[in-house]
Design a protein around this motif. Structure first.
Motif, short mmCIF file in Angstrom:
data_model
loop_
_atom_site.label_atom_id
_atom_site.label_comp_id
_atom_site.label_asym_id
_atom_site.label_seq_id
_atom_site.Cartn_x
_atom_site.Cartn_y
_atom_site.Cartn_z
N MET A 1 34.30 50.80 55.79
CA MET A 1 33.00 50.86 55.24
C MET A 1 33.40 51.91 53.95
SD MET A 1 30.52 49.58 56.34
CE MET A 1 31.54 48.18 57.02
N ARG A 2 33.74 51.23 52.84
CA ARG A 2 34.11 51.71 51.63
C ARG A 2 32.90 51.52 50.56
NH1 ARG A 2 38.78 53.56 53.07
NH2 ARG A 2 40.50 52.47 53.75
N ASP A 3 33.02 52.14 49.35
CA ASP A 3 32.01 52.07 48.42
C ASP A 3 31.73 50.45 48.21
OD1 ASP A 3 31.57 54.63 48.42
OD2 ASP A 3 32.99 54.92 46.58
N GLN B 1 36.52 55.69 55.64
CA GLN B 1 36.18 54.97 57.17
C GLN B 1 36.82 53.60 57.26
OE1 GLN B 1 35.27 57.58 58.01
NE2 GLN B 1 33.17 57.50 58.30
N ASN C 1 29.31 55.15 55.54
CA ASN C 1 30.09 55.61 54.23
C ASN C 1 30.00 56.91 53.97
OD1 ASN C 1 29.98 55.69 51.06
ND2 ASN C 1 31.38 54.23 51.65
N SER C 2 28.65 57.61 54.10
CA SER C 2 28.53 58.96 53.98
C SER C 2 29.41 59.86 54.75
CB SER C 2 27.09 59.37 53.99
OG SER C 2 26.66 59.20 55.35
N CYS D 1 31.91 48.09 50.38
CA CYS D 1 30.91 47.55 51.18
C CYS D 1 29.32 47.69 50.91
CB CYS D 1 31.25 48.15 52.68
SG CYS D 1 32.64 47.46 53.04
N VAL D 2 29.08 49.21 50.39
CA VAL D 2 27.62 49.59 50.05
C VAL D 2 27.38 48.83 48.97
CG1 VAL D 2 26.54 51.66 49.01
CG2 VAL D 2 28.23 52.04 50.78
N CYS E 1 34.05 43.06 54.16
CA CYS E 1 33.75 44.24 54.97
C CYS E 1 33.73 43.94 56.36
CB CYS E 1 32.49 45.05 54.67
SG CYS E 1 32.57 45.37 53.01
N ALA F 1 33.29 58.48 48.44
CA ALA F 1 34.20 57.48 48.97
C ALA F 1 34.90 58.00 50.19
CB ALA F 1 35.28 57.27 47.84
#
Length: 192
Positions: free
Chosen positions: A31-33, A28, A186-187, A35-36, A138, A25
């Motif tokens: 772009m959070r989890d 960003q 996200n990473s 969103c993934v 997102c 987590a």
């Protein structure tokens, strides 16, 4: 397998981005989890929709060419920092440009799919729903407000089904790119 699909698969294999690993987590912007997870749900729903006989009756969709949105630069602007896709090395990553292009792609496909005949609610209950969730959570502001909806009871013509197949195949490939870009952002790897 057609030449264009072979070339696309070669590009995908040549330019890997790790998205299958557990993503931390990261704070960003946008772009959070979730969103993934929303992007992955969209990809699953598109993949499933491509196998639905109701959408493509009389057409072998797997044998059709794909039509991708050529009005965005998502594949190039969202490629990872220091990647060498397409034989050129990209040393920086512009997150704002990537997000803008993804948002434009999502809007393009949402507008197209929303206008398609969907008497069995295959698109609306899966692809459009997950696409809208991704856009609302997102990519705020990318959901079009005034759209013309096709008559729900209108059966699609062969030409409409063929066009839908080609666009859905292109959207499938673009969604793979979008998933990779969102996973990359996200990473936090793009900030190193």
């Amino acid at each position: 397998m057609s030449v264009s699909i072979s070339a696309l698969l070669l590009l995908v294999l040549e330019c890997p981005v790790a998205v299958s690993r557990a993503l931390p987590a990261v704070g960003q912007e946008g772009m959070r989890d979730f969103c993934v997870l929303n992007a992955r749900a969209l990809l699953r729903n598109i993949t499933s929709a491509l196998t639905q006989a109701e959408l493509f009756s009389g057409i072998d969709c797997t044998r059709q060419n794909m039509e991708v949105n050529l009005n965005t630069d998502t594949p190039s602007v969202c490629s990872p920092k220091d990647s060498n896709c397409s034989r050129s090395t990209k040393s920086d990553f512009d997150q704002a440009s990537c997000l803008t292009n993804i948002g434009n792609d999502l809007t393009h496909y949402y507008t197209f799919l929303y206008a398609q005949p969907d008497p069995d609610h295959v698109l609306g209950s899966s692809v459009l729903q997950s696409l809208r969730e991704l856009m609302e959570t997102c990519f705020k502001g990318s959901v079009p407000t005034e759209l013309k909806k096709a008559a729900a009871d209108h059966s699609s013509t062969y030409s409409e089904r063929l066009n839908l197949c080609k666009v859905m195949r292109g959207f499938h490939v673009r969604t793979i790119t979008i998933n990779r870009a969102i996973g990359y952002m996200n990473s936090g790897d793009h900030q190193r």
